[in-house]
Design an enzyme around this catalytic site. Structure first.
Site, PDB file in Angstrom:
ATOM      1  N   LYS A 274     -81.160  87.209  98.243  1.00 46.33           N
ATOM      2  CA  LYS A 274     -82.115  86.599  99.129  1.00 46.33           C
ATOM      3  C   LYS A 274     -81.744  86.266 100.689  1.00 46.33           C
ATOM      4  O   LYS A 274     -82.422  86.519 101.486  1.00 46.33           O
ATOM      5  CB  LYS A 274     -82.484  85.123  98.594  1.00 46.33           C
ATOM      6  CG  LYS A 274     -83.272  85.180  97.267  1.00 46.33           C
ATOM      7  CD  LYS A 274     -84.495  86.004  97.423  1.00 46.33           C
ATOM      8  CE  LYS A 274     -85.516  85.860  96.000  1.00 46.33           C
ATOM      9  NZ  LYS A 274     -86.779  86.638  96.161  1.00 46.33           N
TER      10      LYS A 274
ATOM     11  N   TYR B  37     -78.327  86.123  93.131  1.00 48.44           N
ATOM     12  CA  TYR B  37     -79.496  85.609  93.596  1.00 48.44           C
ATOM     13  C   TYR B  37     -79.631  85.261  94.865  1.00 48.44           C
ATOM     14  O   TYR B  37     -80.447  85.672  95.843  1.00 48.44           O
ATOM     15  CB  TYR B  37     -80.185  84.688  92.636  1.00 48.44           C
ATOM     16  CG  TYR B  37     -81.528  84.324  92.759  1.00 48.44           C
ATOM     17  CD1 TYR B  37     -82.655  85.172  92.480  1.00 48.44           C
ATOM     18  CD2 TYR B  37     -81.965  83.074  93.635  1.00 48.44           C
ATOM     19  CE1 TYR B  37     -84.230  84.814  92.626  1.00 48.44           C
ATOM     20  CE2 TYR B  37     -83.280  82.925  93.781  1.00 48.44           C
ATOM     21  CZ  TYR B  37     -84.387  83.802  93.302  1.00 48.44           C
ATOM     22  OH  TYR B  37     -85.547  83.279  93.692  1.00 48.44           O
TER      23      TYR B  37
END
Length: 242
Positions: free
Chosen positions: A141, A137
């Site tokens: 990002k 994650y």
């Protein structure tokens, strides 16, 4: 396309990616209630049912196929500001789907927006975003932040909120438990571990009302809280703000 009567205080236009999500829905309400833009275009994979309110702002909806986004360049033409709240989860889309949505779709949309004349791109990212992270994650990002910066907008604002506090439309039991805990913690440490989606949306609005601090500005969770509180109830964009 659907629209209400055109108006808006600045004559400028914007688009919103991810208007059906938790932050995106609140952001759209903020944009319409403040009448900062003459036209707001919602770019998404499906049409949204919008309340029929005469806000004086034209709202258009561009339905696109994100797998063939290059065929929808017209949806990104002629906007001064782009807001991106687009995202999914690994649990919902799988690892490959998460990468495709949160990195690839966003990066391609940014490229189309820049080619279409967009000057200021506002990206909702995440606290801890880092292209070298061991966690998928945070790594994704970080990667998308770099890709968006590389597009070369006149101004790029990246917001890195901590855990979002909101009432989700879809059921996520474990996240609900975490939010209850963080809601209590927020009373003791209001800016450390979480942030309400309304605060994030207001900060996204505030950053286009204020002069930029450099070509790329990264707002961490504490700064998001401050901006979300500081945004005036009404405001107008000047031509230099987009």
């Amino acid at each position: 396309m659907a629209a209400t009567a055109a108006g808006g205080g600045s004559g400028q236009t914007c688009f919103v990616l991810g208007a059906s999500g938790e932050t995106g829905r609140v952001l759209l309400r903020e944009l319409l209630s403040r009448r900062l833009f003459a036209r707001v275009t919602l770019v998404g994979r499906r049409r949204l049912n919008l309340a029929e309110e005469d806000t004086g702002v034209a709202v258009e909806q561009a339905v696109v196929d994100f797998e063939r986004l290059g065929e929808h360049a017209a949806a990104f033409q002629g906007h001064d500001v782009g807001f991106c709240c687009l995202g999914t989860t690994r649990a919902k889309a799988g690892a490959d789907g998460f990468i495709r949505v949160d990195r690839d779709y966003v990066a391609q949309a940014a490229e189309l927006a820049r080619a279409g004349g967009c000057k200021h791109f506002v990206l909702q990212s995440s606290r801890g975003a880092n292209q070298h992270s061991r966690f998928l994650y945070l790594r994704v990002k970080g990667e998308v932040e770099n890709l968006v910066q590389a597009v070369g907008f006149d101004r790029c604002t990246i917001l890195r909120p901590a855990v979002l506090l909101c009432k989700r439309q879809e059921s996520r039991p474990m996240e609900w438990v975490a939010q209850q805990f963080l809601g209590v913690m927020a009373r003791v440490f209001p800016t450390a571990y979480s942030v309400p989606v309304g605060t994030v949306a207001r900060a996204m609005v505030a950053c286009v009302l204020q002069p930029g601090k450099g070509k790329v500005e990264v707002l961490e969770n504490g700064a998001i809280h401050e901006l979300g509180k500081a945004v005036p109830q009404q405001g107008n964009l000047s031509k230099s703000d987009g």
